[in-house]
Design a protein around this motif. Structure first.
Motif, PDB file in Angstrom:
ATOM      1  N   ALA A 292       4.241  -5.693   6.107  1.00 42.56           N
ATOM      2  CA  ALA A 292       3.431  -6.068   7.609  1.00 42.56           C
ATOM      3  C   ALA A 292       3.792  -5.163   8.668  1.00 42.56           C
ATOM      4  N   VAL A 293       5.137  -5.039   9.059  1.00 37.50           N
ATOM      5  CA  VAL A 293       5.665  -4.544  10.252  1.00 37.50           C
ATOM      6  C   VAL A 293       5.509  -2.961  10.133  1.00 37.50           C
ATOM      7  N   MET A 294       5.648  -2.245   9.090  1.00 38.76           N
ATOM      8  CA  MET A 294       5.418  -0.815   8.805  1.00 38.76           C
ATOM      9  C   MET A 294       3.987  -0.495   9.241  1.00 38.76           C
ATOM     10  N   ALA A 295       3.129  -1.226   8.500  1.00 39.09           N
ATOM     11  CA  ALA A 295       1.646  -1.083   8.715  1.00 39.09           C
ATOM     12  C   ALA A 295       1.219  -1.042  10.203  1.00 39.09           C
ATOM     13  N   ALA A 296       1.720  -2.011  10.884  1.00 31.61           N
ATOM     14  CA  ALA A 296       1.345  -2.204  12.293  1.00 31.61           C
ATOM     15  C   ALA A 296       2.076  -1.091  13.131  1.00 31.61           C
ATOM     16  N   THR A 297       3.049  -0.725  12.927  1.00 33.41           N
ATOM     17  CA  THR A 297       3.943   0.174  13.851  1.00 33.41           C
ATOM     18  C   THR A 297       3.143   1.626  13.503  1.00 33.41           C
ATOM     19  N   VAL A 298       2.901   2.063  12.172  1.00 30.62           N
ATOM     20  CA  VAL A 298       2.543   3.406  11.896  1.00 30.62           C
ATOM     21  C   VAL A 298       0.984   3.472  12.277  1.00 30.62           C
ATOM     22  N   ILE A 299       0.151   2.581  12.324  1.00 27.57           N
ATOM     23  CA  ILE A 299      -1.026   2.609  12.758  1.00 27.57           C
ATOM     24  C   ILE A 299      -1.017   2.676  14.504  1.00 27.57           C
ATOM     25  N   ALA A 300      -0.008   1.962  15.067  1.00 27.91           N
ATOM     26  CA  ALA A 300       0.069   1.848  16.412  1.00 27.91           C
ATOM     27  C   ALA A 300       0.221   3.278  17.189  1.00 27.91           C
ATOM     28  N   LEU A 301       0.973   4.018  16.618  1.00 25.62           N
ATOM     29  CA  LEU A 301       1.788   5.057  16.995  1.00 25.62           C
ATOM     30  C   LEU A 301       0.931   6.132  17.586  1.00 25.62           C
ATOM     31  N   PRO A 302      -0.096   6.546  17.120  1.00 27.92           N
ATOM     32  CA  PRO A 302      -0.935   7.621  17.758  1.00 27.92           C
ATOM     33  C   PRO A 302      -1.667   6.893  18.923  1.00 27.92           C
ATOM     34  N   TRP A 303      -1.810   5.400  19.007  1.00 25.78           N
ATOM     35  CA  TRP A 303      -2.419   4.980  20.181  1.00 25.78           C
ATOM     36  C   TRP A 303      -1.412   4.753  21.259  1.00 25.78           C
ATOM     37  N   ALA A 381      -2.697   2.364   6.152  1.00 24.46           N
ATOM     38  CA  ALA A 381      -3.601   1.898   4.961  1.00 24.46           C
ATOM     39  C   ALA A 381      -2.530   1.760   3.855  1.00 24.46           C
ATOM     40  N   LEU A 382      -1.767   2.615   3.335  1.00 29.77           N
ATOM     41  CA  LEU A 382      -1.135   2.487   2.236  1.00 29.77           C
ATOM     42  C   LEU A 382      -0.064   1.267   2.285  1.00 29.77           C
ATOM     43  N   ALA A 383       0.592   1.251   3.581  1.00 34.58           N
ATOM     44  CA  ALA A 383       1.467  -0.100   3.749  1.00 34.58           C
ATOM     45  C   ALA A 383       0.581  -1.197   3.343  1.00 34.58           C
ATOM     46  N   VAL A 384      -0.412  -1.404   4.201  1.00 30.91           N
ATOM     47  CA  VAL A 384      -1.248  -2.818   3.830  1.00 30.91           C
ATOM     48  C   VAL A 384      -1.360  -2.948   2.113  1.00 30.91           C
ATOM     49  N   GLY A 385      -1.606  -1.773   1.679  1.00 33.96           N
ATOM     50  CA  GLY A 385      -1.662  -1.972   0.058  1.00 33.96           C
ATOM     51  C   GLY A 385      -0.586  -2.438  -0.458  1.00 33.96           C
ATOM     52  N   ALA A 386       0.655  -2.084   0.127  1.00 30.85           N
ATOM     53  CA  ALA A 386       1.992  -2.933  -0.512  1.00 30.85           C
ATOM     54  C   ALA A 386       1.971  -4.132  -0.166  1.00 30.85           C
ATOM     55  N   LEU A 387       1.606  -4.727   1.085  1.00 25.94           N
ATOM     56  CA  LEU A 387       1.413  -5.959   1.601  1.00 25.94           C
ATOM     57  C   LEU A 387       0.703  -6.921   0.658  1.00 25.94           C
ATOM     58  N   VAL A 388      -0.609  -6.389   0.128  1.00 22.83           N
ATOM     59  CA  VAL A 388      -1.538  -6.941  -0.803  1.00 22.83           C
ATOM     60  C   VAL A 388      -0.793  -7.300  -2.125  1.00 22.83           C
ATOM     61  N   THR A 389      -0.309  -6.153  -2.541  1.00 25.39           N
ATOM     62  CA  THR A 389       0.286  -6.173  -4.057  1.00 25.39           C
ATOM     63  C   THR A 389       1.778  -7.083  -4.018  1.00 25.39           C
ATOM     64  N   THR A 390       2.473  -7.225  -2.906  1.00 24.38           N
ATOM     65  CA  THR A 390       3.625  -8.149  -2.823  1.00 24.38           C
ATOM     66  C   THR A 390       3.013  -9.669  -2.894  1.00 24.38           C
ATOM     67  N   THR A 391       1.874  -9.746  -2.289  1.00 25.95           N
ATOM     68  CA  THR A 391       1.488 -11.176  -2.001  1.00 25.95           C
ATOM     69  C   THR A 391       0.858 -11.555  -3.389  1.00 25.95           C
TER      70      THR A 391
END
Length: 402
Positions: A292-303, A381-391
């Motif tokens: 979750a943290v990785m997904a949020a951070t990577v997506i936020a970096l360009p902004w 997007a791929l980090a979100v995939g990891a989040l869903v699979t872990t869940t």
């Protein structure tokens, strides 16, 4: 009772055995640091490498893809081929292959020679990582296995988060080829340390390739490997191209790139040990947080990365989360397959490095086809995939006594 026994309560022979075991663990940690640093050196050197070898940054990124693919294929195959070979001897031989590969990369006059050199690095890396992963349990008492395993995998975490900025600094100061020369020199140190500090380590049993592949039938192992695939592919889709991303978004030069990667690295080292303790208690919980943290951070970096200060904060948070990936996922795999540690570790290394290769490839395609910041959207997007699979996937029970 001797004076030593009276003061410590531990017989001198036992003390020496404990010390030698931990020195062996340190040698393994240095080995994992060296092989992963060797693999990832191109991350901080893509721009000068591409210019020198006369290829684009996307093509230069294939040097990481090639190494990861070779490691992915060679890891389970090597574990099977080694049979009952003493693991100390095997480690020394594989580190020697790594040294030759790094020397070839430092010398490479063109991209073709660089590819051959990186193939050798992939063979050495895949074998060393797979073997080292399951040896901590053989070197220290049962109560020390968890911290010893974390220490071995700290080598991977330190390489992932400090080896790259160190190579970037050295490349900026003395040219990109000097970074590969330094990696070769470090490999020689590891070779000597393994030969001197490790005891004889006969193979516990021969592992046929079919037995290794049969572990895909274990639902917990399979879930862990899918999580590895998502999170590592996502990370390297973004991180392989972090230098040009930061140059584009933040407008920083080579010196500041090294500093930002160092910030990332220090946070990542902390993340390794925090995650090591957390994963032993709850592998699922730790990986949910990381993804979750990785997904949020990577997506936020360009902004948000247009400010150097905010870019530094985001790099630190990214490092803290990804620094725990290797130890958390390896803990998951070992807990899911306690009777087949080396075989499961070889699959883990294969998937991990295949994901590195795939991530670098996907990132290169996105960078060349859409734009450099597109790699961050793909990674998130791929980090979100990891989040869903872990869940939704099956996870192993925590370690006894954790």
């Amino acid at each position: 009772m001797t004076q030593v026994e009276e003061s410590t309560g531990t017989p001198p022979t036992r003390q020496r055995s404990l010390l030698s075991g931990w020195l062996g663990v340190v040698a393994l940690a240095l080995g994992t640091f060296t092989v992963v640093t060797s693999e990832m050196l191109p991350v901080g050197l893509l721009t000068p490498m591409g210019e020198s070898l006369r290829v684009s940054e996307g093509v230069a990124g294939l040097t990481l893809t090639i190494t990861g693919l070779v490691a992915a294929v060679s890891s389970p195959v090597l574990v099977s081929m080694l049979g009952r070979t003493d693991r100390r001897m095997a480690l020394c031989a594989l580190v020697a292959v790594l040294v030759v590969g790094n020397l070839g990369a430092a010398w490479a006059p063109n991209f073709g020679i660089m590819v051959v050199a990186r193939v050798l690095v992939g063979i050495g890396m895949g074998g060393v990582w797979a073997i080292a992963a399951g040896l901590a349990v053989r070197l220290v008492p049962a109560k020390s296995v968890s911290p010893a395993t974390s220490l071995v995998f700290s080598g991977i975490a330190v390489a992932s988060v400090l080896g790259v900025p160190a190579g970037t600094y050295l490349g900026a100061a003395a040219g990109w080829r000097s970074a590969f020369l330094a990696a070769a020199g470090l490999g020689l140190v590891v070779l000597l340390a393994a030969a001197v500090l490790l005891p004889r380590l006969p193979a516990e049993r021969a592992i046929p390739l079919g037995g290794v592949m049969g572990l895909f039938g274990n639902a917990q192992v399979r879930t862990g490997l899918i999580v590895v695939g998502f999170v590592v592919t996502g990370h390297f889709a973004a991180y392989t191209y972090i230098r040009p991303v930061l140059e584009d978004v933040s407008g920083v030069g080579a010196g500041m790139i090294g500093t930002l990667l160092l910030v990332y690295g220090v946070a990542g080292l902390a993340g390794n040990f925090v995650a090591g303790a957390g994963a032993a208690r709850s592998p699922r919980g730790m990986l949910l947080v990381i993804s979750a943290v990785m997904a949020a951070t990577v997506i936020a970096l360009p902004w948000l990365g247009g400010s150097v200060a905010l870019a530094a904060v985001l790099m630190a948070v990214w490092g803290l989360s990804y620094g725990g990936v290797s130890v958390s996922t390896q803990t998951w795999i070992l807990l899911a397959s306690p009777d087949a540690r080396e075989a499961a570790s070889s699959l883990f290394v294969g998937v991990f490095n295949g994901a590195i290769a795939l991530g670098a490839l996907i990132g290169g395609l996105a960078a060349d086809g859409v734009g450099i910041t597109a790699v961050m959207w793909v990674g998130g997007a791929l980090a979100v995939g990891a989040l869903v699979t872990t869940t939704v996937g099956r996870s192993p029970a925590p370690a006894v006594g954790a």
